[in-house]
Design an enzyme around this catalytic site. Structure first.
Site, mmCIF file in Angstrom:
data_model
loop_
_atom_site.group_PDB
_atom_site.id
_atom_site.type_symbol
_atom_site.label_atom_id
_atom_site.label_comp_id
_atom_site.label_asym_id
_atom_site.label_seq_id
_atom_site.Cartn_x
_atom_site.Cartn_y
_atom_site.Cartn_z
ATOM 1 N N GLY A 87 -2.169 -10.365 8.787
ATOM 2 C CA GLY A 87 -1.747 -11.723 9.119
ATOM 3 C C GLY A 87 -1.467 -12.558 7.881
ATOM 4 C CE LYS A 93 0.660 -1.877 4.042
ATOM 5 N NZ LYS A 93 0.541 -3.112 4.737
ATOM 6 C CE LYS A 153 -3.473 -1.470 5.179
ATOM 7 N NZ LYS A 153 -3.550 -2.061 6.509
ATOM 8 C CD GLU A 180 -9.390 -7.190 -3.014
ATOM 9 O OE1 GLU A 180 -10.108 -7.066 -4.004
ATOM 10 O OE2 GLU A 180 -9.531 -6.475 -1.980
#
Ligand code: HSE
Length: 434
Positions: free
Chosen positions: A303, A106, A206, A130
């Site tokens: 994660g 990002k 983001k 994504e």
């Protein structure tokens, strides 16, 4: 089955290991979804001897990212090294070498989206990303494809799992900030440099990507007002709770006429609000469209395997050919003018929570109210508890909730309040989301 799609991985940290595991352990499932095998051919790492949660054949691993990029049997390069400088160089190099790129980076897209996408278009390649926003939550596909019939009017999101994990632990278990951060790092949620998680930088990256997709504006990263959770005091979590609110690090962007207001800040949310109930490392994003109304997306935002899920979905889309069509039609970070501009942060209207430490003396509250009134800020509620030994002059917390006002007016009033002699510590304030 058609020809295999060769994949090269740059970086094999937390997310890279998850992607490698998925490609190696679920190859049959992925081949059936993609209509052809997805074959991991090479993996570039920084340290050949580091222990990883995935076992890779020795011949697959190299310390030379360029060898991966130039391998003629590789059609897609997955960039998971993070950071901006090296990642930018490798991504541009891969696109120039005719490879599609999948990235979770990002920071790279928020800061160099225009350059990266222009390079991809020039070489007729695709960048799929994504995994760059909200880990395993398919928010990029939702905003860019599934809501394509809408003009998005607002986005409100918990976009950083680490900071939400810390806030939840502080609010629910009374854990201290440092312990909660250490635990989030141990669980693999935090960035290599966790400063970005807790200072709002990661969520702002983001938000810049979402604002580009939803509103077509290229927001300079530095222009996004952002405040993190490092200074958040347990006292404010308690006052928020008493008032029926919880505090979340929110990334928000909304349309105000032809302008887009946006910021990343700790914000008071009513406890009944769906976003207020998002706990731990989960991410959630509320997107409002003019046709669909309110929609909500929630899931693991950080994660190993959740982020790998998003990366591999992009690989399947590339293998099928969908990602290429979407990339061409979206024209992201191009010169297309949507007519929207970014609103000046000082014009952004909000209600505010203001907490002061004041001397408990006659006239103190009146002076504070006068400073607010001068900026035409109306008060909606006040809390001041009796001091324990009820001695006049003692320092006590005073909490004021305001009605909606422009941020600039509020900050001007705050400067006058902070200058008053009866104020013992700099004012603490947060926006209230309603
Ligand atoms: N460090 C990020 C987070 C995960 O805690 O949300 C990757 O974006």
């Amino acid at each position: 089955m058609n020809d295999a799609m060769g994949i090269g991985l740059l970086g094999c940290g937390v997310v890279g290991s998850g992607v490698a595991r998925l490609l190696l352990e679920k190859s049959d499932r992925l081949a059936s979804r993609a209509g052809r095998p997805l074959v991991l051919r090479r993996v570039a790492v920084r340290d050949l001897h580091k222990e990883r949660p995935v076992e890779l054949p020795r011949s697959m691993v190299t310390i030379d990212p360029i060898a991966v990029i130039r391998d003629p049997d590789i059609q897609v390069v997955v960039e998971l090294i993070g950071g901006v400088t090296d990642a930018r160089q490798y991504v541009l190099e891969a696109l120039t070498a005719g490879k599609h790129v999948v990235t979770a980076n990002k920071a790279l897209l928020a800061q160099h989206g225009a350059e990266v996408f222009e390079c991809a278009r020039k070489h007729e390649r695709t960048v799929a990303f994504e995994a760059s926003v909200a880990g395993g939550v398919p928010i990029i596909a939702a905003v860019s494809q599934s809501l394509a019939a809408n003009q998005i009017t607002s986005i409100q999101g918990i976009l950083n799992g680490t900071s939400n994990f810390i806030l939840t632990a502080m609010a629910e278990q009374g854990q201290c900030y440092e312990d909660a951060l250490r635990e989030a790092q141990k669980l693999g949620y935090a960035e290599a440099d966790p400063t970005l998680d807790v200072d709002g930088g990661d969520a702002a990256h983001k938000l810049a990507i979402l604002a580009q997709i939803a509103f077509g504006i290229a927001v300079p990263f530095a222009a996004i007002t952002r405040r993190g959770i490092t200074d958040l005091h347990a006292m404010d979590l308690r006052f928020a709770d008493e008032l029926g609110y919880t505090i979340k690090l929110l990334a928000e962007a909304w349309l105000d006429g032809k302008q887009v207001a946006l910021h990343v800040e700790p914000v008071l949310l009513r406890k009944t609000d769906m976003l207020a109930q998002v706990r731990g490392a989960f991410n959630a994003i509320q997107v409002v469209g003019d046709v669909v109304g309110e929609t909500l997306y929630q899931g693991p935002g950080a994660g190993m395997m959740p982020t790998a899920s998003a990366v591999v979905a992009d690989l399947i889309d590339l293998a099928v050919g969908r990602a290429q069509r979407t990339f061409q039609s979206l024209k992201l970070w191009s010169a297309t003018n949507t007519g929207f501009t970014m609103q000046s942060p000082m014009e952004v209207r909000s209600r505010f929570y203001l907490r002061l430490l004041v001397e408990d003396r006659p006239g103190v509250l009146a002076d504070i109210c006068k400073a607010l009134a001068k900026e035409e800020i109306s008060i909606s509620s006040v809390i001041q508890h009796e001091a324990l030994d009820e001695q006049e002059g003692e320092v006590v917390p005073l909490v004021i909730m305001t009605h909606s006002a422009p941020t600039g007016n509020f900050l001007k009033a705050l400067r006058h309040i902070d200058a008053q002699k009866s104020i013992s510590a700099p004012a603490v304030y947060y926006a209230i989301a309603d």
